[in-house]
Write a protein that holds these residues in place. Structure first.
Motif, short mmCIF file in Angstrom:
data_model
loop_
_atom_site.label_atom_id
_atom_site.label_comp_id
_atom_site.label_asym_id
_atom_site.label_seq_id
_atom_site.Cartn_x
_atom_site.Cartn_y
_atom_site.Cartn_z
N PHE A 230 5.62 -3.29 -21.24
CA PHE A 230 6.50 -3.47 -20.07
C PHE A 230 5.93 -2.60 -18.97
N PHE A 231 5.48 -3.25 -17.92
CA PHE A 231 4.76 -2.54 -16.86
C PHE A 231 5.61 -2.47 -15.60
N THR A 232 6.01 -1.27 -15.22
CA THR A 232 6.84 -1.11 -14.02
C THR A 232 6.06 -0.52 -12.86
N GLY A 233 4.74 -0.38 -13.05
CA GLY A 233 3.89 0.02 -11.92
C GLY A 233 3.64 -1.19 -11.04
N SER A 234 2.84 -1.00 -10.02
CA SER A 234 2.55 -2.11 -9.11
C SER A 234 1.65 -3.11 -9.83
N ILE A 235 2.00 -4.38 -9.73
CA ILE A 235 1.31 -5.41 -10.52
C ILE A 235 -0.18 -5.50 -10.16
N PHE A 339 6.26 -7.72 -16.45
CA PHE A 339 6.30 -6.92 -15.23
C PHE A 339 7.73 -6.85 -14.73
N LEU A 340 8.14 -5.67 -14.32
CA LEU A 340 9.51 -5.53 -13.81
C LEU A 340 9.59 -4.31 -12.89
N GLY A 341 10.72 -4.21 -12.20
CA GLY A 341 10.93 -3.09 -11.30
C GLY A 341 10.50 -3.40 -9.88
N ARG A 342 10.77 -2.47 -8.97
CA ARG A 342 10.44 -2.67 -7.56
C ARG A 342 8.96 -2.95 -7.37
N LEU A 343 8.13 -2.26 -8.16
CA LEU A 343 6.69 -2.42 -7.99
C LEU A 343 6.16 -3.57 -8.84
N GLY A 344 6.70 -3.72 -10.06
CA GLY A 344 6.23 -4.77 -10.95
C GLY A 344 6.60 -6.15 -10.44
N ASP A 345 7.79 -6.26 -9.85
CA ASP A 345 8.26 -7.54 -9.30
C ASP A 345 8.00 -7.65 -7.80
N TYR A 346 7.48 -6.59 -7.20
CA TYR A 346 7.25 -6.53 -5.75
C TYR A 346 8.51 -6.97 -5.01
N LYS A 347 9.61 -6.29 -5.34
CA LYS A 347 10.91 -6.71 -4.81
C LYS A 347 11.75 -5.48 -4.47
N TYR A 348 12.38 -5.52 -3.32
CA TYR A 348 13.17 -4.39 -2.78
C TYR A 348 14.50 -4.28 -3.53
N MET A 351 18.93 0.41 -7.12
CA MET A 351 18.90 0.88 -8.50
C MET A 351 19.62 -0.08 -9.44
N ASP A 352 20.78 -0.57 -9.02
CA ASP A 352 21.53 -1.47 -9.92
C ASP A 352 20.77 -2.77 -10.14
N GLY A 353 20.08 -3.25 -9.12
CA GLY A 353 19.29 -4.48 -9.25
C GLY A 353 18.15 -4.30 -10.25
N ALA A 354 17.53 -3.12 -10.21
CA ALA A 354 16.43 -2.85 -11.14
C ALA A 354 16.94 -2.80 -12.58
#
Ligand code: UDP
Length: 365
Positions: A230-235, A339-348, A351-354
């Motif tokens: 599970f990668f939460t860094g930038s894709i 891929f997930l998270g603000r960087l993994g999904d490239y999405k703003y 915290m609750d959304g993540a």
């Protein structure tokens, strides 16, 4: 064995669920020296809880996310408000009915309020770019006033572009609010974790099935030997930037300690028009920390540059999404890497959304 890259909320949520719900063995790594990603906070020598990467206020309408997080922390009953300094006058952001009376003479504020009530339902939120589409001269004047005094220069500082040139969803986060509700968020659940965000993440990772390794770069780990990653860094980083770098905005914080109990009237004061910083955070407000000193942080925006600063905000644009989708397409070759998270999904995400995204990913697996 599962590898989770990144120990922010996205990584901690998926690690927690994989370990405690699915009973898997999990290794979670982070290249930073601390847990929490950009939610990291710590108590300084004055006992003030500092949000090292800027103010984080938890808010959600999701019962599911709230109940999930409540397993790991209690929250105070903090409701966030933001003050903006407009022509030397402190007013409410989002701009609302009370703001009218702060910045205009009473008779004109009354006229504007009545015209707004005639044209909109009370308690509606109108994005500024929509709000500018007015026929009435007074409302047109008001819309241009709000656009110029609150959005134009703040957004130019924050994004290096005018509100008309950034994705409309960005400025829509802070709409004009036709209400007397001065809060920044109207979510059902809001608050600050009583022991701070870092402690929440620590609690989420407290499991006999989870091993945490900080100061550890993904590049130094043989990820192919794990069953799932599970990668939460930038894709783009995962693919060694083979198609080019995904752009981000970054921010930096200049911390100051002042020998006074409080520096400003509120936890967060925005300076849309003055100075180079966008806002000043005063951290002791969040948990009502007691000290005869106070710590503030002035926030300055800048472009993200690899090796120089941190990624904070994905930049929504057609070109950037096209590049992101190239990476996403490439990711299909690795069905065991998520891929997930603000960087993994490239999405703003907030915290609750993540957290919601991580829970959903887990449930759909
Ligand atoms: N914004 C603005 N003036 C303000 C506050 C916000 O122009 O006083 C715009 C700006 O473009 C900003 C966006 O609204 O990037 C979203 O603001 P928010 O407070 O949600 O940003 P965050 O706290 O996530 O940095």
């Amino acid at each position: 064995m599962i590898l989770v890259v990144g120990a922010g909320f996205s990584g901690a949520t998926i690690a927690n669920l994989m370990a405690e719900d699915a009973g898997e063995k999990v290794l979670i790594i982070d290249k930073k020296k601390h847990l929490g990603g950009n939610c990291y906070d710590y108590r300084d020598k004055n006992g003030i809880m500092i949000h090292a990467y800027g103010s984080h206020i938890f808010h959600t309408n999701s019962v599911k996310v709230w109940d999930y997080l409540k397993q790991f922390t209690d929250f105070n009953t903090y409701m966030h408000k933001v003050i903006g300094l407009i022509d030397g006058i402190e007013t409410h952001i989002p701009f609302n009915f009370n703001s009218l009376y702060d910045v205009f003479p009473k008779s004109y504020a009354e006229l504007l309020e009545q015209k707004l009530l005639d044209n909109f339902n009370i308690n509606t939120k109108v994005p500024i770019l929509e709000f500018q589409k007015q026929d009435d001269d007074d409302l047109k004047y008001l819309a241009n006033y709000v656009y110029h005094k609150i959005f134009l220069y703040y957004t130019t500082k924050q994004w290096g572009a005018s509100p008309k040139d950034v994705d409309s969803a960005v400025t829509a986060r802070v709409p004009v609010y036709l209400s007397k509700d001065d809060r920044y968020f109207q979510d059902r659940f809001q608050g600050i974790p009583l022991q701070g965000y870092t402690q929440v993440i620590k609690n989420m990772l407290k499991s006999k099935n989870i091993k945490v390794k900080l100061n550890t770069d993904f590049k130094d780990v043989d990820w192919k030997r794990f069953d799932k990653v599970f990668f939460t860094g930038s894709i783009d980083e995962f693919f060694n930037y083979k198609f080019g770098q995904l752009p981000y905005r970054s921010v930096k914080f200049k911390l100051e300690t002042h020998n006074t109990e409080y520096y400003q009237s509120n936890a967060c004061v925005n300076y849309p028009n003055n100075y180079d910083f966008t806002r000043i955070h005063e951290y002791k407000y969040y948990l009502n920390d007691k000290s005869d000193k106070t710590v503030i942080a002035k926030e300055y925006s800048e472009d993200f540059e690899l090796g120089k600063n941190e990624r904070y905000y994905p930049i929504a644009s057609d070109d950037n999404y096209e590049l992101y989708h190239k990476y996403l397409y490439e990711a299909e070759k690795y069905p065991n890497v998520y891929f997930l998270g603000r960087l993994g999904d490239y999405k703003y995400y907030n915290m609750d959304g993540a957290i919601a995204r991580a829970i959903e990913l887990y449930e759909n697996m």
